[in-house]
Design a protein around this motif. Sequence first.
Motif, PDB file in Angstrom:
ATOM      1  N   ASP A   1      13.683   2.956   7.383  1.00 29.40           N
ATOM      2  CA  ASP A   1      13.571   4.524   7.025  1.00 29.40           C
ATOM      3  C   ASP A   1      12.627   5.027   7.868  1.00 29.40           C
ATOM      4  N   ALA A   2      12.994   5.808   8.819  1.00 31.86           N
ATOM      5  CA  ALA A   2      12.441   6.332  10.100  1.00 31.86           C
ATOM      6  C   ALA A   2      12.157   7.596   9.780  1.00 31.86           C
ATOM      7  N   LYS A   3      10.960   8.174  10.514  1.00 35.83           N
ATOM      8  CA  LYS A   3      10.575   9.699  10.204  1.00 35.83           C
ATOM      9  C   LYS A   3      10.247  10.076  11.828  1.00 35.83           C
ATOM     10  N   THR A   4      10.443  11.300  11.906  1.00 33.91           N
ATOM     11  CA  THR A   4       9.914  11.798  13.413  1.00 33.91           C
ATOM     12  C   THR A   4       9.425  13.305  13.255  1.00 33.91           C
ATOM     13  N   ASP A   5       8.208  13.350  13.690  1.00 29.06           N
ATOM     14  CA  ASP A   5       7.606  14.770  13.592  1.00 29.06           C
ATOM     15  C   ASP A   5       7.589  15.304  14.900  1.00 29.06           C
ATOM     16  N   ILE A   6       8.426  16.669  14.897  1.00 28.87           N
ATOM     17  CA  ILE A   6       8.376  17.063  16.397  1.00 28.87           C
ATOM     18  C   ILE A   6       7.813  18.556  16.340  1.00 28.87           C
ATOM     19  N   SER A   7       6.842  18.713  17.365  1.00 27.45           N
ATOM     20  CA  SER A   7       5.923  19.983  17.387  1.00 27.45           C
ATOM     21  C   SER A   7       5.727  20.406  18.952  1.00 27.45           C
ATOM     22  N   ASP A   8       5.376  21.547  19.050  1.00 32.71           N
ATOM     23  CA  ASP A   8       5.307  22.195  20.348  1.00 32.71           C
ATOM     24  C   ASP A   8       6.596  22.207  20.802  1.00 32.71           C
ATOM     25  N   ALA A   9       7.478  22.546  20.346  1.00 27.99           N
ATOM     26  CA  ALA A   9       8.859  22.609  20.833  1.00 27.99           C
ATOM     27  C   ALA A   9       9.168  23.996  21.579  1.00 27.99           C
ATOM     28  N   ARG A  10       9.646  23.795  22.792  1.00 25.00           N
ATOM     29  CA  ARG A  10      10.042  25.091  23.548  1.00 25.00           C
ATOM     30  C   ARG A  10      11.360  24.589  24.191  1.00 25.00           C
ATOM     31  N   GLY A  11      12.396  25.750  24.434  1.00 22.48           N
ATOM     32  CA  GLY A  11      13.253  25.738  25.148  1.00 22.48           C
ATOM     33  C   GLY A  11      14.026  27.210  25.360  1.00 22.48           C
ATOM     34  N   ASN A  12      15.266  27.455  26.374  1.00 24.86           N
ATOM     35  CA  ASN A  12      15.654  28.481  26.437  1.00 24.86           C
ATOM     36  C   ASN A  12      16.814  28.555  25.582  1.00 24.86           C
ATOM     37  N   ARG A  13      17.078  27.910  24.692  1.00 24.86           N
ATOM     38  CA  ARG A  13      18.116  27.992  23.697  1.00 24.86           C
ATOM     39  C   ARG A  13      17.534  28.078  22.555  1.00 24.86           C
ATOM     40  N   PRO A  14      17.714  28.856  21.361  1.00 30.22           N
ATOM     41  CA  PRO A  14      17.293  28.831  20.123  1.00 30.22           C
ATOM     42  C   PRO A  14      17.559  27.601  19.350  1.00 30.22           C
ATOM     43  N   GLY A  15      16.964  27.204  18.236  1.00 33.81           N
ATOM     44  CA  GLY A  15      17.327  26.120  17.460  1.00 33.81           C
ATOM     45  C   GLY A  15      16.386  25.438  16.488  1.00 33.81           C
ATOM     46  N   THR A  16      16.519  24.466  15.846  1.00 33.92           N
ATOM     47  CA  THR A  16      15.681  23.898  14.840  1.00 33.92           C
ATOM     48  C   THR A  16      15.229  22.628  15.291  1.00 33.92           C
ATOM     49  N   ASN A  17      13.963  22.097  14.807  1.00 28.48           N
ATOM     50  CA  ASN A  17      13.345  20.623  15.259  1.00 28.48           C
ATOM     51  C   ASN A  17      13.040  19.881  13.938  1.00 28.48           C
ATOM     52  N   LYS A  18      14.070  19.743  13.151  1.00 31.21           N
ATOM     53  CA  LYS A  18      13.721  18.963  11.773  1.00 31.21           C
ATOM     54  C   LYS A  18      13.148  17.711  12.048  1.00 31.21           C
ATOM     55  N   GLY A  19      13.743  16.989  13.115  1.00 30.87           N
ATOM     56  CA  GLY A  19      13.137  15.650  13.490  1.00 30.87           C
ATOM     57  C   GLY A  19      13.892  14.564  12.538  1.00 30.87           C
ATOM     58  N   ASP A  20      14.493  14.775  11.678  1.00 36.45           N
ATOM     59  CA  ASP A  20      15.092  13.745  10.703  1.00 36.45           C
ATOM     60  C   ASP A  20      16.256  13.286  11.258  1.00 36.45           C
ATOM     61  N   MET A  21      16.308  12.753  12.455  1.00 32.94           N
ATOM     62  CA  MET A  21      17.610  12.254  13.094  1.00 32.94           C
ATOM     63  C   MET A  21      18.079  10.817  12.897  1.00 32.94           C
ATOM     64  N   VAL A  22      17.101  10.071  12.434  1.00 42.04           N
ATOM     65  CA  VAL A  22      17.492   8.770  12.043  1.00 42.04           C
ATOM     66  C   VAL A  22      17.687   8.346  10.477  1.00 42.04           C
ATOM     67  N   PRO A  23      18.990   8.218  10.176  1.00 42.56           N
ATOM     68  CA  PRO A  23      19.403   8.131   8.709  1.00 42.56           C
ATOM     69  C   PRO A  23      19.020   6.823   8.322  1.00 42.56           C
ATOM     70  N   PHE A  24      18.732   6.580   7.094  1.00 41.25           N
ATOM     71  CA  PHE A  24      18.605   5.100   6.425  1.00 41.25           C
ATOM     72  C   PHE A  24      19.416   4.173   6.857  1.00 41.25           C
ATOM     73  N   THR A  25      18.872   3.271   7.643  1.00 41.23           N
ATOM     74  CA  THR A  25      19.892   2.171   8.157  1.00 41.23           C
ATOM     75  C   THR A  25      19.703   0.926   7.653  1.00 41.23           C
ATOM     76  N   ALA A  26      20.778   0.168   7.362  1.00 41.38           N
ATOM     77  CA  ALA A  26      20.661  -1.313   6.934  1.00 41.38           C
ATOM     78  C   ALA A  26      21.111  -2.260   8.136  1.00 41.38           C
ATOM     79  N   VAL A  27      20.339  -3.483   8.262  1.00 42.47           N
ATOM     80  CA  VAL A  27      20.747  -4.386   9.253  1.00 42.47           C
ATOM     81  C   VAL A  27      20.977  -5.744   8.541  1.00 42.47           C
TER      82      VAL A  27
END
Length: 427
Positions: free
Chosen positions: A76-102
Amino acid sequence: MKKVMLKTTLSLAIGMVSTQVFASGFALNEQSISGMGTGFAGRSSSAEDASTVFGNPAGMSRLKRQQVTGGMAAIDAKTDISDARGNRPGTNKGDMVPFTAVPMGFYVKPIDDHWAFGLGVYAPFGLITDYEKSFQGRNFGSKSEVKVVTFQPTVSYAFNDKVSIGFGPTFNRISGNLESALKTRYSPNDGSVQIKGDDIGYGYNIGILVQATDTTSVGLTYHSKVSYTLNGHTQIEAGAGTPSQVLKNARYDASLAIETPESADFSVTQSLTDDWKLYAGSTWTRWSRLKDITAENKGVTAATGGALAPTAFTTITEEQNWHDTWAYALGTSYQLNKQWVLRTGLSFDQSPTNNTNRSPRIPTGDRTIFSLGAGYSPTEDLTIDVAYSYLKEEAVNINRTNTLGQNYSAKYENSANGFGVGATYRF
């Protein structure tokens, strides 16, 4: 403009080398729940159960009964994205790694006083990242899913009660599904680029285990590199409203060559008392093989037209310049009573990435991992293992620009919780 889409397609391939798991790069450590409890310290110098097929195949000679070990680790991974900048609009939720089983599974059968045979099925490498559709950095990677599954038949031979060796060829299947958004100055809406492919590669694991003293064992395991050429297709979808003379949907035959790196694990197990054991280990991984990623697209099956039309055969290379890494682990176990053993461990793992080439697909830094575990044996035939690990990475920065003039920069802080449960049955 011909290089634009192929450059984007290449960035998808780079998704193969990023993930937030419990080993550096896109390697997975989760091949043993008992080992997870000690932070994988002592992995090559102790043979707790049939998972030694992976940890050190020489350890099979230490197992005097036929046994099966299986389990599953969840991340169960978590990412905090901050200080995001770019010339395209958008979001930065940071929840890009789903709950994964190995999952993992191993079998060992002693043949006589010298020989033992074993089988293993496990995942040595893999990743899944899936950003939200509105992710601000989607032009530099939106989704990546890569799986490697390994089948390993193995034999070990004990020269005496002090020294044993083990060897097993590995049969490895890799599959990948990688996506990125495509946005040009001609397109009012996002299009997409997707590449799919798979291949089978071959390697081997070899190990030696030495009982140096009555209380000290030393082990060394080598996992070979494996070479793949993923064959599949690249699919380009034009965004809604894109002029047909500029870009149409297209499909190419595609191939991508990549090597998973070799590694060497050296560890020591020291019995302090009849109940206490201390484990220490280090692992070297040759990530420096990954100098660049090269993607080849050919065989256009649908015209794209206009200024963005690709050539029938184009090769684009993008530098990665990864470096070799070292991981260090220290752990201990305490035999509380006949039924229960308690475990703990601490690990430090270097990241192979560098500040220049890091992207949203490889947002990882050096990591520290704390682990707890326990084994419960209600009978002499059955042991149930559980483990928990907490991972924390150093904060890293990303600063990317592509050939379309799009840019994205952000600060990433990654963490993860790992949970494992497994069982060993002896017969």
